[in-house]
Enzyme design. Structure first.
Site, PDB file in Angstrom:
ATOM      1  N   TYR A 135      -5.443   9.447 -32.308  1.00 24.92           N
ATOM      2  CA  TYR A 135      -6.485   8.575 -31.754  1.00 24.92           C
ATOM      3  C   TYR A 135      -7.888   9.177 -31.898  1.00 24.92           C
ATOM      4  O   TYR A 135      -8.808   8.751 -31.230  1.00 24.92           O
ATOM      5  CB  TYR A 135      -6.224   8.313 -30.269  1.00 24.92           C
ATOM      6  N   LYS A 185       7.133  15.490 -35.153  1.00 24.08           N
ATOM      7  CA  LYS A 185       7.849  14.983 -36.332  1.00 24.08           C
ATOM      8  C   LYS A 185       7.618  16.028 -37.413  1.00 24.08           C
ATOM      9  O   LYS A 185       7.097  15.730 -38.496  1.00 24.08           O
ATOM     10  CB  LYS A 185       7.310  13.596 -36.710  1.00 24.08           C
ATOM     11  N   ASP A 218      11.837  10.411 -33.566  1.00 24.56           N
ATOM     12  CA  ASP A 218      12.884   9.398 -33.783  1.00 24.56           C
ATOM     13  C   ASP A 218      14.117   9.706 -32.929  1.00 24.56           C
ATOM     14  O   ASP A 218      14.691   8.819 -32.278  1.00 24.56           O
ATOM     15  CB  ASP A 218      13.235   9.257 -35.280  1.00 24.56           C
ATOM     16  N   ASP A 242       2.166   7.186 -26.704  1.00 24.24           N
ATOM     17  CA  ASP A 242       1.917   5.752 -26.485  1.00 24.24           C
ATOM     18  C   ASP A 242       3.191   4.962 -26.731  1.00 24.24           C
ATOM     19  O   ASP A 242       3.597   4.129 -25.923  1.00 24.24           O
ATOM     20  CB  ASP A 242       0.802   5.275 -27.427  1.00 24.24           C
ATOM     21  N   ASP A 246       5.988   2.969 -23.848  1.00 21.75           N
ATOM     22  CA  ASP A 246       6.417   1.563 -23.786  1.00 21.75           C
ATOM     23  C   ASP A 246       7.946   1.507 -23.758  1.00 21.75           C
ATOM     24  O   ASP A 246       8.533   0.657 -23.084  1.00 21.75           O
ATOM     25  CB  ASP A 246       5.878   0.740 -24.972  1.00 21.75           C
TER      26      ASP A 246
HETATM   27  C1  IPM Z   1      -1.938   2.317 -23.526  1.00 15.95           C
HETATM   28  C2  IPM Z   1      -2.467   1.249 -24.426  1.00 15.95           C
HETATM   29  C3  IPM Z   1      -3.690   1.747 -25.181  1.00 15.95           C
HETATM   30  C4  IPM Z   1      -3.300   2.984 -25.951  1.00 15.95           C
HETATM   31  C5  IPM Z   1      -4.302   0.715 -26.116  1.00 15.95           C
HETATM   32  C6  IPM Z   1      -4.685  -0.526 -25.375  1.00 15.95           C
HETATM   33  C7  IPM Z   1      -5.435   1.277 -26.927  1.00 15.95           C
HETATM   34  O1  IPM Z   1      -1.476   0.807 -25.303  1.00 15.95           O
HETATM   35  O2  IPM Z   1      -2.684   2.785 -22.646  1.00 15.95           O
HETATM   36  O3  IPM Z   1      -0.778   2.714 -23.687  1.00 15.95           O
HETATM   37  O4  IPM Z   1      -2.697   2.886 -27.029  1.00 15.95           O
HETATM   38  O5  IPM Z   1      -3.583   4.055 -25.470  1.00 15.95           O
HETATM   39 MN    MN Z   2       0.446   1.717 -24.952  1.00 15.16          MN
END
Ligand code: IPM
Ligand code: MN
Length: 347
Positions: A135, A185, A218, A242, A246
């Site tokens: 990032y 990785k 992975d 990130d 999720d």
């Molecule tokens: C998170 C979000 C952000 C990230 C996006 C919205 C840029 O997905 O906080 O996980 O990738 O950091």
């Molecule tokens: Mn995210």
């Protein structure tokens, strides 16, 4: 009375719905515990961008610096403003400018919540590097729009950046169950990820009491589904963290339960607290967004501010609500019902 000044950035979509809920719960818990929270709300969002041409004013970072903490809802309204513009205009610059290098995301099932996995016994703390790596924003495009177009985006890993996030992870592991998983990785990416593995081994020498294992991303994705109970603290780079968080949200029953804290561990600038979920334009302002992730993030904020008892009381209130079956499934209860059920603990 002890008073904390909090910057509220509700942002876009359901960010506004859930921030309002979280704020109600936070102020109720503060009142109970005998301290005060003073709020200043900033309208910085995609709507603000449409009006002013920027996601926040030029001195936005300077304005925020004066606060004890920032509570953020969600940023993004892709139908109006490209995500690459809105996120690089608000959320990501705050993380970087305030050196919030540790993004902490807890993944466990709240009582009464059914996840998609067979096992219910997991309690994972993901620690995501939050200021550099993939990032970093280093790159560019040349020959735009032509067949010769080239796009380059380079990850930047610094020794200082990698070492501090690993050290932070080891400290967390030491305070928990003493296990740390470091995610890379390095079988494919032979510079930055081998570098990360090397630093993991170096820092591990200072934490002989922590059991450390290096995993490839992975394999870690599979492990979080197949054997999440084997994990304690998981440390990963910005992008890997990130993605894994999720996945972590999914195994804990959904994005509506996933909280996060963007921490500046040195406390040289305010930290920021926000749910993992986004602005969810499809359900914005319908009153059905689950505010638990935002409320939990608020509890993490109080914990960071040193108000441990109040933070714990909010967690107990959330757990009391879900144990009674409230807010346990996406779409099952309204934002108001869930907020009310949590607030009842402070009635
Ligand atoms: C998170 C979000 C952000 C990230 C996006 C919205 C840029 O997905 O906080 O996980 O990738 O950091
Ligand atoms: Mn995210």
């Amino acid at each position: 009375m002890k008073t904390y000044s909090i910057a509220l950035i509700p942002g876009d979509g359901i960010g506004r719905d859930v921030t309002q809920s979280a704020w109600q719960v936070l102020t109720a818990a503060a009142g109970h515990a005998g301290f005060a929270l003073e709020e200043t709300t900033f309208p910085w969002s995609c709507a603000y961008y449409k009006r002013t041409g920027a996601m926040m004013p030029e001195d936005g970072i300077d304005i925020l610096r004066a606060f004890d903490a920032i509570l953020l809802g969600a940023v993004g309204w892709p139908a109006e403003v490209p995500d690459s513009v809105s996120l690089h205009g608000l959320l990501l610059p705050i993380r970087k400018a305030f050196v919030q290098y540790a993004n902490i995301r807890p993944h466990r099932l709240l009582p009464g919540v059914q996840g998609p996995l067979k096992t219910e016994a997991f309690d994972i703390l993901c620690i995501r590097e939050n200021t550099e790596g993939e990032y970093s924003g280093a790159g560019g495009r040349v020959h735009q729009g032509t067949l010769d177009e080239v796009a380059v985006e380079t990850s930047i890993f610094t020794r200082a950046g990698v070492e501090r996030i690993l050290r932070f992870g080891f400290e967390q592991a030491r305070a928990r169950r003493g296990k740390l998983a470091s995610v890379t990785k390095s079988n494919a990416q032979k510079y930055s990820m081998v570098f990360w593995d090397e630093i993991t081994r170096k820092v591990a020498a200072d934490y002989p009491d922590v059991e450390v294992t290096s995993y490839h991303i992975d394999a870690m994705a599979a492990r979080m589904v197949m054997a999440p109970e084997s994990l304690d603290v998981v440390v990963a780079s910005n992008l890997f963290g990130d993605i894994l968080t999720d996945l972590g949200a999914a195994i804990q029953g959904g994005l509506g339960f996933a909280a996060s804290a963007n921490i500046n561990p040195d406390r040289t600038a305010p930290s920021m607290f926000e749910p993992v979920h986004g602005s969810a334009p499809d359900i914005a302002h319908l009153g059905i967004a689950n505010p638990i992730a935002a409320i939990w993030s608020g509890a993490m904020m109080l914990d960071h501010l040193g108000e441990r008892a109040a933070a714990a009381s909010i967690m107990a209130a959330i757990e009391g609500a879900t144990a009674r079956g409230i807010g346990t499934r996406p779409g099952k209860d309204t934002t108001e019902t869930i907020t009310g059920a949590v607030l009842a603990a402070f009635g």
